[in-house]
Design an enzyme around this catalytic site. Structure first.
Site, PDB file in Angstrom:
ATOM      1  N   LYS A  77       9.701   2.394   1.211  1.00 60.78           N
ATOM      2  CA  LYS A  77       8.528   2.239   1.766  1.00 60.78           C
ATOM      3  C   LYS A  77       8.300   3.659   2.243  1.00 60.78           C
ATOM      4  CE  LYS A  77       6.415   0.480   6.045  1.00 60.78           C
ATOM      5  NZ  LYS A  77       6.846  -0.544   7.416  1.00 60.78           N
ATOM      6  N   ARG A 106       5.602 -12.961   1.030  1.00 61.54           N
ATOM      7  CA  ARG A 106       5.051 -13.051   2.244  1.00 61.54           C
ATOM      8  C   ARG A 106       4.060 -14.567   2.588  1.00 61.54           C
ATOM      9  NH1 ARG A 106       4.837  -7.399   4.199  1.00 61.54           N
ATOM     10  NH2 ARG A 106       5.953  -6.207   2.897  1.00 61.54           N
ATOM     11  N   ASP A 160      -2.540   6.885   2.588  1.00 63.77           N
ATOM     12  CA  ASP A 160      -1.965   7.853   1.708  1.00 63.77           C
ATOM     13  C   ASP A 160      -0.742   7.440   1.060  1.00 63.77           C
ATOM     14  OD1 ASP A 160      -0.163   8.096   3.978  1.00 63.77           O
ATOM     15  OD2 ASP A 160      -0.906   9.769   4.812  1.00 63.77           O
ATOM     16  N   GLY A 161      -0.399   6.312   1.295  1.00 63.06           N
ATOM     17  CA  GLY A 161       0.919   5.859   0.593  1.00 63.06           C
ATOM     18  C   GLY A 161       2.237   6.261   1.255  1.00 63.06           C
ATOM     19  N   GLY A 197       0.849  -1.265   0.097  1.00 65.69           N
ATOM     20  CA  GLY A 197      -0.016   0.088  -0.038  1.00 65.69           C
ATOM     21  C   GLY A 197       0.840   1.056  -0.001  1.00 65.69           C
ATOM     22  N   ASP A 240       0.275 -11.315   6.701  1.00 69.20           N
ATOM     23  CA  ASP A 240       0.916 -10.482   5.591  1.00 69.20           C
ATOM     24  C   ASP A 240       2.476  -9.870   6.051  1.00 69.20           C
ATOM     25  OD1 ASP A 240      -1.204  -9.061   7.175  1.00 69.20           O
ATOM     26  OD2 ASP A 240      -0.033  -7.123   6.360  1.00 69.20           O
TER      27      ASP A 240
END
Length: 474
Positions: A93, A163, A105-106, A73, A232
């Protein structure tokens, strides 16, 4: 499997810190990472040559509940680099929205990026399987969390970021071909020795289960708590992945919860072992169409507890300076943790100072010989009783104090990333001074060394640190 997309640039990015050991893994000059061109590349403002960025899709169980599709995300994979020890993927990241951002919002904030950067490298220096962190960059762009914060990007590295949830994604979508494609990619790329097995998918599950168990044994041995062991957040390579609300145990409490969001204590220190097993079962369920039968999957999963117990036993023998294995050792270990629990002894200080105990000290007047250690305990008599048993055990193998102390100091860290140390460095950085991050990183890169002049980094937390809380917000 993924979507190709470009990172979203941040205005006026700046350099925060970089890791020399991580840079060496991919053949980069750590000093060069502070240069404008690298800062731009590792913020997502420009592309490195040959990079074709992507964000991966995966699903997962979050706090034990199926969450459906998740994915990168706010993480964007830049590509792979071949280094001296093999290939490494580089991932940003906090590099902006992706198709998997959902309501996010990333972005990542400076606070959480510094924490992940420092802990990734601290864990590596402790010898614990982990993803790595190459560099942190920041920007004054505002990001809203509980409060308004500023944006940052941490560049993470690992041979693979696949993952458990990557496999769950295709299983729960009933996509057997995609599931097989992913499993074959992982086997061929990271477990090639399994390709010749009669059932390579069963052996994949067994090896991942084994690695996961050993990783969690390492966590338990240093008092590390992950905080969000969702499927995850579990690496298919058995690496510590996704540093959010983590913590290192200070005042020992087996039921300690490091994640303020985890109201039910699912991911407490005591529960990490069982949750690791649960997550492996979730992976086994996802791989079942490839493995064939429930019995075969169960056989693969049955390696978990033996692998965990064997690794933890090995680590605890080393932490107590024992070079042989005797029948009563497990009881000796258990009784130590019992008295630690009763007195809420500082985990790191106790094991580090235990190396100073003298095997042949007289049995009377323990306060003259064990004062620093005894003073860690509220119930000093309980420690005196345990110390008698420990000395008997040391004499049973003719332990030599100086040799044992040196060996114990090589496995019992003096320095770990305590929450208050991270908080001090973060607050300094939020005021535009990144020296605290770099100084703390330099200490954490050598956790077993005495480091004269740095003793304050090993001190007990101050009273104000008792009010620190970390959560899933980042």
């Amino acid at each position: 499997m993924y979507t190709r997309l470009m990172p979203t640039p941040l205005p006026a990015p700046y350099f925060v810190a970089a890791s020399g050991p991580a840079a060496a893994l991919v053949g980069l000059d750590v000093e060069a990472l502070a240069q404008e061109a690298f800062v731009a590349a590792f913020t997502g403002n420009t592309l490195l040559p040959g990079s074709e960025p992507l964000a991966a899709v995966y699903s997962g169980h979050q706090f034990g509940v199926w969450a459906g599709q998740l994915g990168d995300g706010r993480a964007i994979l830049l590509g792979e680099l071949d280094g001296p020890e093999g290939r490494m993927e580089l991932q940003l990241k906090g590099a902006g929205k992706t198709p998997y951002s959902r309501m996010g919002d990333g972005r990542a904030v400076l606070r959480s990026s510094i924490r992940e950067f420092l802990c990734s490298e601290a864990m590596a220096a402790l010898g614990i399987p982990t993803t790595r962190a190459l560099v942190v960059t920041g920007s004054n762009q505002r990001v809203m969390r509980e409060n308004i914060e500023t944006a940052a990007v941490v560049t993470r590295m690992a041979p693979s970021f696949v993952r458990f949830g990557s496999f769950e994604h295709w299983h729960y979508r009933d996509k057997p071909e995609e599931l097989k494609t992913l499993a074959d990619y992982v086997i061929d790329g990271f477990y090639p020795d399994l390709r010749g097995a009669a059932n390579p998918y069963k052996e994949l599950l067994a090896e991942v289960t084994r690695r996961t168990a050993r990783m969690i044994a390492h966590w338990q041995s240093v008092g590390f708590m992950h905080g969000v062991m969702n499927t995850d957040n579990m690496s298919i390579l058995g690496l510590t992945l996704d540093y959010g609300p983590f913590g290192f145990m200070e005042a020992f409490d087996v039921n300690h919860i490091c994640n303020h969001t985890d109201q039910g204590g699912r991911y407490s220190y005591a529960n990490q072992v069982a949750i690791g097993h649960w997550n492996c079962y979730a992976l086994g369920n996802a791989l079942l169409p490839l493995i064939g039968t429930v019995d075969e999957a169960q056989e693969a999963l049955d390696v978990y507890m033996p692998a965990f117990e064997a690794k933890l036993d090995e680590l605890l023998h080393a932490k107590l300076g024992l070079t042989t294995v005797l029948d009563g050792d497990r009881a000796l270990f258990d009784s130590l943790f019992t008295i630690m629990q009763a007195s809420h002894v500082d985990f790191t200080l106790l094991f580090r100072q235990l190396g100073d105990l003298q095997a042949d000290a007289p049995k009377d007047q323990p306060e003259l010989h064990d004062a620093p250690l005894r003073d860690l305990f509220i119930d000093r008599a309980a420690f005196d009783e345990w110390a008698l048993r420990y000395r008997e055990r040391l004499r049973a193998e003719s332990s030599v104090d100086a040799e044992r102390r040196a060996a114990m100091n090589r496995v019992n860290p003096k320095y770990v990333l305590r929450n208050y140390l991270a908080q001090q460095a973060i607050e300094q950085a939020q005021n535009g001074d990144y020296a605290g991050v770099r100084d703390l990183l330099a200490v954490l890169e050598h956790p077993f060394d005495e480091q004269p002049g740095k003793e304050h980094f090993a001190a007990l937390p101050p009273d104000w640190a008792a009010h620190l809380e970390v959560s899933c917000s980042s």
